[in-house]
Design a protein around this motif. Sequence first.
Motif, short mmCIF file in Angstrom:
data_model
loop_
_atom_site.label_atom_id
_atom_site.label_comp_id
_atom_site.label_asym_id
_atom_site.label_seq_id
_atom_site.Cartn_x
_atom_site.Cartn_y
_atom_site.Cartn_z
N PRO A 86 -6.80 10.31 -3.85
CA PRO A 86 -6.72 10.34 -5.31
C PRO A 86 -5.37 9.82 -5.79
N GLY A 87 -5.30 9.50 -7.07
CA GLY A 87 -4.05 9.05 -7.66
C GLY A 87 -3.94 7.54 -7.74
N PRO A 88 -2.86 7.04 -8.33
CA PRO A 88 -2.69 5.60 -8.51
C PRO A 88 -2.62 4.85 -7.19
N LEU A 89 -3.20 3.65 -7.16
CA LEU A 89 -3.18 2.82 -5.96
C LEU A 89 -1.76 2.43 -5.57
N ILE A 90 -0.85 2.36 -6.55
CA ILE A 90 0.53 1.99 -6.25
C ILE A 90 1.21 3.04 -5.39
N MET A 91 0.52 4.17 -5.13
CA MET A 91 1.04 5.19 -4.22
C MET A 91 1.27 4.64 -2.82
N VAL A 92 0.70 3.48 -2.52
CA VAL A 92 0.96 2.83 -1.23
C VAL A 92 2.45 2.60 -1.02
N THR A 93 3.22 2.54 -2.08
CA THR A 93 4.67 2.38 -1.93
C THR A 93 5.28 3.54 -1.15
N GLN A 94 4.72 4.74 -1.32
CA GLN A 94 5.25 5.90 -0.59
C GLN A 94 5.08 5.73 0.92
N TYR A 95 3.95 5.21 1.32
CA TYR A 95 3.67 4.93 2.73
C TYR A 95 4.69 3.94 3.29
N VAL A 96 4.98 2.89 2.53
CA VAL A 96 5.96 1.89 2.97
C VAL A 96 7.34 2.53 3.09
N GLY A 97 7.73 3.32 2.08
CA GLY A 97 9.03 3.99 2.15
C GLY A 97 9.13 4.94 3.32
N TYR A 98 8.05 5.66 3.63
CA TYR A 98 8.06 6.59 4.76
C TYR A 98 8.29 5.84 6.07
N LEU A 99 7.48 4.79 6.33
CA LEU A 99 7.60 4.08 7.61
C LEU A 99 8.93 3.36 7.75
N ALA A 100 9.44 2.81 6.66
CA ALA A 100 10.73 2.11 6.73
C ALA A 100 11.84 3.07 7.17
N ALA A 101 11.88 4.26 6.58
CA ALA A 101 12.92 5.23 6.94
C ALA A 101 12.63 5.88 8.29
N PHE A 102 11.36 6.11 8.60
CA PHE A 102 10.95 6.72 9.87
C PHE A 102 11.45 5.89 11.05
N ARG A 103 11.48 4.57 10.89
CA ARG A 103 11.84 3.69 11.99
C ARG A 103 13.34 3.37 12.06
N SER A 104 14.09 3.75 11.05
CA SER A 104 15.55 3.60 11.06
C SER A 104 16.15 4.92 10.57
N PRO A 105 16.04 5.99 11.36
CA PRO A 105 16.29 7.33 10.82
C PRO A 105 17.74 7.77 10.75
N ALA A 106 18.64 7.17 11.52
CA ALA A 106 20.01 7.69 11.61
C ALA A 106 20.63 7.85 10.21
#
Length: 440
Positions: free
Chosen positions: A288-308
């Motif tokens: 549910p919710g706006p399709l632009i919520m895909v930005t959250q997924y991108v932000g999560y993976l970007a930080a997840f892979r460069s966590p320091a």
Amino acid sequence: MSVATSEVTPPSFGELVRVAARIGCLSFGGPVGQIALMHRELVEDRRWITEAQYLHALNFCHLLPGPEAQQLAIWIGWRLHGLKGGLAAGLLFVLPGALVILALSILYGYAAHLAWFAALFLGIKAAVLAIVVQALLRVAGRALDTPVMRAIALAAFLALFVFDWPFPLVVLGAGLIGTGLAARRPALLNLKPLGAPPPRAPRPWGTTLRAALVGGLLWAAPLVVVVALLGPDHVLARIGLFFAKLAVVTFGGAYAVLAYMAQQAVEGFGWLTPGEMADGLGLAETTPGPLIMVTQYVGYLAAFRSPAPFTPLTAGILGAVLTTWVTFAPCFLWIFALAPWIERLEHAQRLKGGLAAVTAAVVGVIASLSLWFALHLLFARTVPAGLPGLALTLPDPRSLDWRAALLAGLAAWLIFRVRWSLLRVLAASAVGGLVVGQLA
């Protein structure tokens, strides 16, 4: 069911909160489904808003950057209970989907390397390709009603896909063309004559300036803290700055900006692969919710892979929260600052012309996105066309993925011939992905 414009029954704040929470949990199907759901719940069934008010506000929200369904929810809350109503309706519209996407992003970060998970998402990506093509045809059918509009759409497609022009430049150029045509030849954009001017009333400059100042400070505060503590080159700072910029150029709905976001996230920053970008869109389509919520997924993976200096999970959650904040906080800012001007903006002919041209350009943007997804889903390799001055890439026919082609054909058949709902198509494609994964 028709609703008389005078039959309005204002709700209590508690009633508004309960119904807004219900809408937030049921708002599947993208902006079209979400706008229809709010209309049924608030105009037809409960009669909290008149038909004229609803359509007036919807037209107003189309003039603003960002997800129009989210902004419409905020406006309805503001109209019924002022600031606290707008905050409640807007937050409840976006929070259910944000929590689900965060949970799915965490699962994806840890399980994406598993064979069954990759097979599952192969089916989802195939369905996403068919869904994006369906969105392209729908938007084109509504927007391209004059030869000039079709020319703008074609020019936008060529500028993005063939010449690799920046997305903001394409949107700005289309808006300027539309503004000029609206002043001189409005018929070329199929603009209707303006009605009677709004009644004279004091201009609400004070309300607008206060809302813009407070909203702007709150929007920027988390990003300022991140830059001060971690530096401008940290991945969280890059995420915040990128998605804050994206939030102010997201005209024409989520599909319009996805091509630019995908290009930057994949090729510019290297945060995701093309396949992972398509996976994220599939996740956003199923929640549910706006399709632009895909930005959250991108932000999560970007930080997840460069966590320091954090753990991967902590960094990913921080990236997701920061992305969600800078993406959706401006929606509240626009509504609270500009809603008092709604009747005046309805009579801004040049603004309408700019929006009409941007909407036409969005068709070209979505076409670019569709072709980008198709190339990276169906073929393992693409090669530069080798033509000077062009950024055009072509598929390597020998790298065709028969599984992806089969699943994309199945999804297209279910959408265009059988006319299944979006969720049923995604579910069937996911199961199909698991089946062909076993066969392969």
